[in-house]
Design an enzyme around this catalytic site. Structure first.
Site, mmCIF file in Angstrom:
data_model
loop_
_atom_site.group_PDB
_atom_site.id
_atom_site.type_symbol
_atom_site.label_atom_id
_atom_site.label_comp_id
_atom_site.label_asym_id
_atom_site.label_seq_id
_atom_site.Cartn_x
_atom_site.Cartn_y
_atom_site.Cartn_z
ATOM 1 C CB CYS A 33 -7.494 0.564 -6.332
ATOM 2 S SG CYS A 33 -6.866 -0.498 -7.657
ATOM 3 C CD GLN A 67 -3.030 -0.878 0.149
ATOM 4 O OE1 GLN A 67 -3.157 0.214 -0.417
ATOM 5 N NE2 GLN A 67 -3.792 -1.917 -0.142
#
Length: 474
Positions: A420, A299
């Site tokens: 995402c 991340q």
């Protein structure tokens, strides 16, 4: 749909911006045609120059903001006009967050055909600047000049980011607001030392030049940086370059050389050489530690990643067996390992699998197993596994059709989808809904302030399971 006839050069138009499209472009209409204008925000009247498009829509270049939005703010850095990275940086943060949440909901309704429950508001990022823990920079023979792109190499290569919409042009980075300020200093120092040593930037069209990319990975926990310099070939001057850069920055933990001889302009390595220091750095999220290489998928925003993991723990009930598809270095599954007796991770990138195994061992999680395979191939052979919960964190393209088919055949009682990309999330949730899954929880999170990217968590439950679930891992 036929391409429309191009307007005459300089035929500027005026229009009202009424919405933001996914990706960050302002949306308006002129003479019945939809216009997409990068850098324009809802509530603004702008003057723009049509560039290209189709019969029903067109992209236009922003020339002037005639009536600014109340949400328009001053830019964060000096590169706003040329950089395509932070398209929302001149939009007030509350408006950014509202726009992202609206785009997720609209995509789920328009493409997925449903609106999952969302009892809580979108979760804001805890840090708005300096949050990126990894940056990829590009070299070029010379820096971008708005009057044209010089093509002759010279021994002072450009190092920075690509000009918006230009794969062949790089501007010299000075003050990116999204990375650690020390990274800006490292970039400037490396650029200067490369110039002093007469090292040339790579020219993609001619396949000439030495320096191609620079990757800088940073640890919020330790303050250290790991550098990977991508070059077209080995050169005796490169160890000297590494020493000169590291001597000026004691927080650089390691300097790697990646040899990439291919024509594709991607930051990958056919061969890796450790020039100085260590090949990995350590990052901490909540109660977990992770060893990260320069190429590890992780991340990008460590502070916001902790918010993501906290949300996952709040949403997920205990399970006998968790299957973590597209597991990367194991981040999501390891965060939930305390809620299960068996954790199985699947990842197609071999080095990431090794990283996941190393991270499980580092955190004392002995009941985690990781295998190298694509999700679609592994699911086709996974008849012996009966997971209570499947974690999905696929790439932006979403689930491969074969992976969706295998997942539906596996029929787990719960699926935790972390996405995402709202459009591919909506497509995949539509297929899951048609197969008996119902959205139980949803949370929208902002992991990437000032960009159009947004993260969404959706917990799907199978209401009519047609077989017993819960069992041992492979």
């Amino acid at each position: 749909m036929w391409p429309m006839r191009r307007k005459q050069p300089g035929a500027a138009i005026e229009l009202e911006i009424t919405d933001l499209a996914y990706g960050g472009e302002g949306v308006g209409r002129h003479e019945g045609q939809v216009q997409f204008v990068a850098g324009a925000y809802p509530g603004e009247r702008v003057r723009a120059e049509p560039q290209s498009g189709r019969k029903r829509w067109q992209r236009a270049r922003l020339l002037e903001v005639l009536t600014p939005s109340a949400d328009r703010v001053s830019p964060l850095c000096s590169h706003t006009e040329v950089c395509g990275g932070c398209v929302y940086q001149t939009l007030a943060y509350p408006a950014q967050l509202a726009a992202k949440a609206k785009q997720v909901r609209e995509a789920l309704a328009r493409i997925g055909g449903f609106c999952p429950p969302e009892p809580e508001p979108p979760l804001a990022a805890p840090v708005l600047q300096g949050y990126r823990n990894k940056m990829d920079f590009s070299f070029a023979p010379r820096a971008w000049d708005p009057a044209g792109v010089p093509t002759e190499p010279r021994p002072d290569p450009a190092l920075g980011l690509h000009v918006r919409g230009r794969f062949d042009a790089v501007f010299d980075l000075r003050d990116c607001a999204l990375c650690d300020p020390a990274v800006n200093e490292i970039v400037a120092r490396l650029r200067g030392q490369a110039s002093s040593l007469g090292l040339t930037g790579y020219h993609g069209g001619r396949a000439t030049g030495l320096l191609r990319h620079l990757i800088v990975r940073s640890s919020r926990a330790t303050g250290e940086h790991l550098l990977a310099l991508v070059v077209s070939e080995e050169d005796d001057r490169l160890p000297e370059l590494a020493r000169a850069v590291c001597d000026g920055h004691p927080r650089i933990a390691g300097f790697l050389l990646w040899i990439h001889t291919g024509l594709a302009s991607i930051a990958t390595a056919e061969r890796e050489i450790l020039l100085l220091g260590n090949a990995r750095i350590t990052e901490r999220l909540l109660d977990l530690e992770f060893e990260l290489s320069a190429s590890s998928f992780f991340q990008t925003n460590s502070s916001a990643a902790e918010s993501l993991l906290t949300e996952l723990r709040a949403i997920c009930r205990p399970a006998e067996t968790i299957l973590d598809l597209y597991c990367g270095v194991g981040t999501l599954g390891l965060a939930l390992a305390g809620r299960c007796r068996a954790l199985v991770g699947i990842e197609s990138v071999g080095p990431a699998v090794e990283d996941a195994r190393r991270n499980a061992a580092r955190n004392g999680i002995a009941h985690a197993r990781y295998m190298s395979a694509t999700a679609e191939d592994w699911l086709a052979e996974a008849s012996a596994l009966r997971p209570d919960l499947v974690i999905l964190d696929p790439p932006r393209a979403g689930l491969h059709p074969r992976a969706m088919k295998g997942l539906l055949a596996l029929a787990p009682p719960r699926i935790l989808y972390v996405s995402c990309n709202p459009t591919t999330l909506a497509r995949d949730l539509h297929h899951l809904s048609a197969s008996g899954y119902v959205a139980d929880r949803m949370r929208i999170l902002d992991l990437f302030p000032h960009t159009p990217h947004v993260e969404t968590i959706v917990l799907m439950e199978r209401r009519e399971a047609d077989r017993p679930v819960g069992g041992s891992a492979l």
